[in-house]
Write an enzyme that holds these catalytic residues in place. Structure first.
Site, mmCIF file in Angstrom:
data_model
loop_
_atom_site.group_PDB
_atom_site.id
_atom_site.type_symbol
_atom_site.label_atom_id
_atom_site.label_comp_id
_atom_site.label_asym_id
_atom_site.label_seq_id
_atom_site.Cartn_x
_atom_site.Cartn_y
_atom_site.Cartn_z
ATOM 1 N N TYR A 53 0.814 -1.219 0.000
ATOM 2 C CA TYR A 53 0.000 0.000 0.000
ATOM 3 C C TYR A 53 0.850 1.272 0.000
ATOM 4 O O TYR A 53 0.380 2.329 0.448
ATOM 5 C CB TYR A 53 -0.941 -0.004 1.207
ATOM 6 N N ASN A 116 -13.566 -3.965 3.806
ATOM 7 C CA ASN A 116 -14.227 -4.245 2.522
ATOM 8 C C ASN A 116 -13.824 -5.577 1.880
ATOM 9 O O ASN A 116 -13.920 -5.759 0.677
ATOM 10 C CB ASN A 116 -14.072 -3.054 1.566
ATOM 11 N N HIS A 119 -9.262 -7.429 -1.921
ATOM 12 C CA HIS A 119 -8.381 -6.520 -2.666
ATOM 13 C C HIS A 119 -8.300 -6.973 -4.123
ATOM 14 O O HIS A 119 -8.303 -8.175 -4.395
ATOM 15 C CB HIS A 119 -6.959 -6.544 -2.080
ATOM 16 N N GLU A 130 2.352 -6.016 -7.617
ATOM 17 C CA GLU A 130 1.787 -6.737 -6.471
ATOM 18 C C GLU A 130 2.066 -8.233 -6.555
ATOM 19 O O GLU A 130 2.403 -8.864 -5.548
ATOM 20 C CB GLU A 130 0.275 -6.457 -6.387
HETATM 21 P P1 IDP Z 1 -9.211 -0.229 -3.507
HETATM 22 O O1 IDP Z 1 -8.973 -1.331 -2.503
HETATM 23 O O2 IDP Z 1 -10.633 -0.222 -3.978
HETATM 24 O O3 IDP Z 1 -8.214 -0.225 -4.629
HETATM 25 P P2 IDP Z 1 -7.749 2.050 -2.422
HETATM 26 O O4 IDP Z 1 -8.093 3.480 -2.616
HETATM 27 O O5 IDP Z 1 -6.548 1.509 -3.128
HETATM 28 O O6 IDP Z 1 -9.054 1.171 -2.738
HETATM 29 O O7 IDP Z 1 -7.576 1.836 -0.859
HETATM 30 C C1 IDP Z 1 -7.023 0.640 -0.366
HETATM 31 C C2 IDP Z 1 -7.820 0.182 0.805
HETATM 32 O O8 IDP Z 1 -7.733 1.149 1.843
HETATM 33 C C3 IDP Z 1 -9.327 0.027 0.584
HETATM 34 O O9 IDP Z 1 -9.683 -1.177 -0.032
HETATM 35 C C4 IDP Z 1 -9.841 0.113 1.997
HETATM 36 O O10 IDP Z 1 -9.625 -1.122 2.689
HETATM 37 C C5 IDP Z 1 -8.924 1.144 2.591
HETATM 38 N N1 IDP Z 1 -9.513 2.496 2.534
HETATM 39 C C6 IDP Z 1 -9.660 3.287 1.439
HETATM 40 N N2 IDP Z 1 -10.242 4.443 1.749
HETATM 41 C C7 IDP Z 1 -10.471 4.407 3.074
HETATM 42 C C8 IDP Z 1 -11.063 5.317 4.007
HETATM 43 O O11 IDP Z 1 -11.494 6.412 3.656
HETATM 44 N N3 IDP Z 1 -11.121 4.902 5.308
HETATM 45 C C9 IDP Z 1 -10.642 3.697 5.721
HETATM 46 N N4 IDP Z 1 -10.087 2.811 4.884
HETATM 47 C C10 IDP Z 1 -10.000 3.150 3.576
HETATM 48 MG MG MG Z 2 -6.174 0.101 -4.604
#
Ligand code: IDP
Ligand code: MG
Length: 155
Positions: A53, A116, A119, A130
């Site tokens: 990340y 969520n 990934h 990755e």
């Molecule tokens: P993605 O997983 O859909 O690619 P990214 O923006 O790459 O989303 O963010 C990585 C992970 O960081 C997300 O899947 C989620 O678990 C976490 N994340 C993203 N935005 C937030 C937030 O606003 N609050 C808390 N966790 C977040």
């Molecule tokens: Mg992402």
């Protein structure tokens, strides 16, 4: 034909594992027709997750994200197929489950952006990075699928 070899990195996150969603998430990629070339069950180190990340290191949620992702085991996978990166992201849904449509993994299985469940790489370039981070080359298995020609209409 080369397009069929595109690869993406998909991981069932610790909440997905704890909530018994491994099978349901893997099933969607299998049923779609994508080809599994790598899979392992591990508890990832904070060091690995910080690299994974690294693009998000200045975001306020980054420390909590690394802690969450290293808090329990994950299932790390590599899936292959035509447009698998883009289609994989569509199958996942939006980053925030609240914005994810029913029928997507995040739309069906979770509620909160910080939990969520899954990934997926966001581009072919990120997928390469990755996959290289999570897998050694010899952990990726080259084999042919009996379904390939039926999926791509090459029979
Ligand atoms: P993605 O997983 O859909 O690619 P990214 O923006 O790459 O989303 O963010 C990585 C992970 O960081 C997300 O899947 C989620 O678990 C976490 N994340 C993203 N935005 C937030 C937030 O606003 N609050 C808390 N966790 C977040
Ligand atoms: Mg992402």
């Amino acid at each position: 034909m080369a397009g069929h070899k595109e690869r993406t990195f998909i991981a069932v996150k610790p909440d997905g594992v704890q909530r018994g969603l491994i099978g349901s998430i893997v099933e969607r990629f299998e049923q779609k027709g994508f080809h599994l070339v790598g899979m392992k069950f591990l508890q990832a180190s904070e060091e690995l997750l910080k690299q994974h990340y690294s693009e998000l290191k200045d975001r306020p949620f980054y420390p909590g994200l690394v802690k969450y992702m290293s808090s329990g085991p994950v299932v790390a996978m590599v899936w292959e197929g035509l447009n698998v990166v883009k289609t994989g992201r569509v199958m996942l849904g939006e980053t925030n489950p609240a914005d994810s449509r029913p029928g997507t993994i995040r739309g069906d299985f979770c509620i909160q952006v910080g939990r969520n469940v899954v990934h997926g790489s966001d581009s072919v370039e990120s997928a390469k990075r990755e996959i290289g981070l999570w897998f050694k080359p010899e952990e990726l298995v080259v084999y042919s699928s009996c379904a390939h020609d039926w999926l791509y209409g090459t029979n």
